[in-house]
Scaffold this motif. Structure first.
Motif, PDB file in Angstrom:
ATOM      1  N   PHE A 113       0.899  -1.306   0.048  1.00 14.72           N
ATOM      2  CA  PHE A 113      -0.113   0.125   0.086  1.00 14.72           C
ATOM      3  C   PHE A 113       1.090   1.383   0.148  1.00 14.72           C
ATOM      4  CE2 PHE A 113      -2.659   3.268   1.786  1.00 14.72           C
ATOM      5  CZ  PHE A 113      -3.762   3.075   1.130  1.00 14.72           C
ATOM      6  N   GLY A 114       1.717   1.241   0.978  1.00 13.58           N
ATOM      7  CA  GLY A 114       2.640   2.519   1.002  1.00 13.58           C
ATOM      8  C   GLY A 114       3.434   2.840  -0.082  1.00 13.58           C
ATOM      9  N   GLU A 116       2.570   1.849  -3.287  1.00 15.12           N
ATOM     10  CA  GLU A 116       1.601   2.235  -4.498  1.00 15.12           C
ATOM     11  C   GLU A 116       1.489   3.875  -3.996  1.00 15.12           C
ATOM     12  OE1 GLU A 116      -3.092   1.527  -5.002  1.00 15.12           O
ATOM     13  OE2 GLU A 116      -1.872  -0.154  -4.229  1.00 15.12           O
ATOM     14  N   MET A 117       1.272   4.231  -2.777  1.00 18.13           N
ATOM     15  CA  MET A 117       1.021   5.825  -2.504  1.00 18.13           C
ATOM     16  C   MET A 117       2.337   6.633  -3.320  1.00 18.13           C
ATOM     17  SD  MET A 117      -1.744   6.013  -1.412  1.00 18.13           S
ATOM     18  CE  MET A 117      -2.556   4.480  -2.288  1.00 18.13           C
ATOM     19  N   ARG A 118       3.315   5.951  -2.873  1.00 26.30           N
ATOM     20  CA  ARG A 118       4.761   6.695  -3.381  1.00 26.30           C
ATOM     21  C   ARG A 118       4.948   6.356  -4.807  1.00 26.30           C
ATOM     22  NH1 ARG A 118       4.974   5.989   1.887  1.00 26.30           N
ATOM     23  NH2 ARG A 118       6.194   7.362   3.300  1.00 26.30           N
TER      24      ARG A 118
END
Lengths: 364, 264
Positions: A113-114, A116-118
């Motif tokens: 998730f993290g 993907e956000m970055r």
């Protein structure tokens, strides 16, 4: 070194810490949840915020993460003031007591998730996710849902999810409190190993003094929103600065007395109390108290107090006594060696301990 | 499973209750397969011709289409309006959120006949009577309270730390909402949709006030049909509606059941 820096409360320049708090304060109306918190955490250290519930440790952590607003003060990370920065731009990894995994995603997606956000490129992200899952020993569980894993496994996923983004700081909010005792010890060491290996600066919020003492480089003891003492586990345990710290970290016996002229009178004993005047509390830890039936006399080497056994508890690896002495109940404990007799209640005994194991505090 | 003996009295009462609840079905299902020209119980001959008759009745099929379309539009709007309203009430907690919540559910406390009359008085001068938009607006008055209620509950029971975790991992508030909050509300969204759909599809009283000769919903058309003719077609139609409702309920049950397996 951790130190208070009151003279620098206004200064935003980089202190000695990788993470620095400057006069951090949180008020809810009249209630002060966190009061003028100053702290410097050097890069790569694991610091515990230790205290009873409601002491402000979790509020402090949430302010560092950006999830709770601060009333005043500053948070500085690596020389950059991040006080007003929203959580999604703070670059911190947070591990919650409740794991807080995404229930609708499998383990791999949770960890990814993290990244993907970055907007990390797919191939690199996949590789980092694989490494992170391997690091917490969950290879093979990539396509399980969080609910299919045990509590300990879920918390390891949460750890991998927080660390895979290589955050500047790792924040742990009572991460072990939902786990059973055996798992807690394992996870504790695992967190410490990973933190050391990555050399990441970390804050560990806990109400459990064992967790704080055993795995942290520094311990910050908090009470009623105020910082009581900061120091290494050894300093906190051996040289508690306040009566609260002495009572909260480790077990303690308390004797009420009165001090004048640098000497405290406690149950007929004279205890060195430099700088104290008026009512004092004299404290000594149970396992530093020896118990004998031979009538040891007080001398320069040891304080001695006569008493009567009121309860004996054989707990396998230790033998605990409660002794009526000095107008109160004193506890002692000693490791069992095998073969010693358990004294019956009513047995007259003498308690003794070394002066350097004695703590004196002004009575509150 | 703990097998406790159940008293025969309780068993008897339960049986009677179920018979009472299912009694209409016991009558309607046989009549729907009647070969007679009039509704009579028990039927003297058997046939499926009344099922066929539904699809040859232009008025009925038109009303059915209207009802389905209406229920879909009403459901979509209920979700689109109910979700932000529930979010504001539960998460942003404005001053007086509880009073607002009660106000939003107030239409449920009014008798539909009163609502119907009020809507008639307001809509007539606006020229909304007998229009699809008018029907949508009237149905929203009864479906929105359900939507806000169910979605508020769904939102209030979500664990906040999961959303906070997403935020610390770099997700902006809108991303958190669409990637984390909304997927976690899945079962709440499905039940809300099903509830709104069924309430709208079933609604008779408000629709009676709002429909006209050129625009009718299925329940209203059935009502008028029964007033004029006593053939068993309405019974066949009723059975179809029971089946449709059952399908919707089953979907909800599947989703809620599935949700339990990974939300815990």
């Amino acid at each position: 070194m951790i130190r208070t820096a009151p003279e620098e409360t206004a200064g935003l320049k980089q202190g000695e810490g990788f993470l620095s708090l400057r006069g951090l304060t949180r008020r809810y109306g009249d209630f002060v949840a966190v009061d003028d918190f100053n702290l410097d955490v050097p890069k790569g250290e694991l610091v515990a915020f230790l205290g009873p519930s409601g002491c402000g440790k979790t509020t402090s952590l949430r302010m560092i993460a950006g999830l709770a607003p601060s009333t005043s003060g500053h948070i500085v990370v690596n020389g950059r003031d991040i006080t007003g920065v929203p959580p999604y731009q703070r670059d911190m990894g947070l591990v919650f007591q409740s794991y807080a995994l995404f229930p609708h995603m499998d383990i791999a997606k949770n960890v990814a998730f993290g990244l993907e956000m970055r907007k990390v490129p797919k191939a690199e992200a996949a590789e980092r996710v694989r490494e992170a899952i391997a690091m917490v020993r969950l290879t093979g569980k990539e396509h399980h849902r969080p609910a299919q894993l045990s509590g300990g496994q879920q918390q390891r996923v949460a750890l991998a999810r927080a660390l895979v983004v290589r955050p500047s700081i790792l924040l742990l909010d009572e991460p072990l409190s939902n786990l059973d005792a055996k798992l807690r010890d394992e996870m504790r060491n695992e967190i410490r190993d990973i933190q050391k290996r990555l050399g990441i600066t970390a804050v560990f919020v806990t109400h459990d003094q064992m967790e704080a003492l055993t795995i942290c480089d520094k311990v910050v003891v908090m009470n009623h929103g105020k910082l009581e003492q900061m120091g290494t586990p050894h300093e906190i345990y051996e040289h508690p600065k306040t009566a609260f710290v002495a009572g909260f970290v480790g077990r303690i016996n308390r004797l009420a007395g009165k001090a004048s002229g640098g000497v405290a009178e406690v149950a007929g004993l004279k205890v060195a109390a430099p700088g104290f005047n008026g009512p004092v509390e004299v404290m000594v830890r149970p396992h530093r108290v020896s118990l004998s039936t031979d009538g040891v006399q007080a001398d320069g080497e040891r304080h001695a107090l006569p008493g009567t056994v009121t309860r004996a508890t054989f707990a396998g690896d230790i033998l605990e006594y409660e002794v009526e002495a000095g107008g109160t109940i004193m506890k002692t404990e000693a490791a069992t060696r095998g073969g010693e007799a358990v004294l019956a209640p009513g047995t007259p005994v003498t308690l003794s301990w070394r002066p350097q194991d004695t703590y004196v505090y002004a009575a509150s | 499973m703990d097998e406790r003996p159940i008293s025969p009295v309780l068993k008897g009462v339960t049986l009677v209750m179920f018979l009472f609840l299912l009694a209409p079905l016991i009558v309607v299902v046989p009549i729907s397969f009647s070969g007679d020209a009039y509704m009579a119980f028990p039927p003297t001959s058997w046939s499926v011709k009344w099922y066929g008759a539904i699809f040859h009745d232009a008025q009925m099929t038109a009303a059915f289409t209207i009802s389905i379309l209406l229920a879909i539009v009403v459901t979509v709007i209920s979700l689109l309006v109910g979700l932000p309203a529930a979010y504001a009430l539960v998460r942003l907690k404005p001053r007086g959120a509880e009073a607002l919540g009660s106000l939003f559910t107030a239409p449920l406390l009014l008798p539909t006949i009163v609502l119907g009359l009020a809507i008639l008085l307001v809509f007539a001068p606006l020229g909304l009577l007998g229009t699809f938009q008018g029907l949508v607006a009237a149905h929203l008055i009864v479906t929105l309270p359900y939507a806000v209620r169910v979605l508020s509950t769904a939102l209030a029971t979500l664990p906040i730390p999961v959303e906070e975790a997403a935020a610390t991992l770099g997700a902006r508030p809108l991303t958190v909402f669409f990637k984390v909050t909304l997927p976690m509300m899945r079962s709440g969204l499905v039940s809300t949709a099903a509830l709104c759909f069924l309430v709208s599809f079933d609604e008779v009283v408000l629709s009676l006030f709002m429909t006209g000769p050129r625009l009718s919903t299925l329940p209203v058309a059935m009502y008028h049909h029964v007033e004029q003719q006593a053939d068993p077609m309405v019974a066949s139609l009723s059975v179809l509606l029971v089946v449709l409702t059952l399908v919707v309920v089953l979907i909800v049950d599947r989703t809620a059941g599935l949700a339990k397996t990974f939300v815990k």
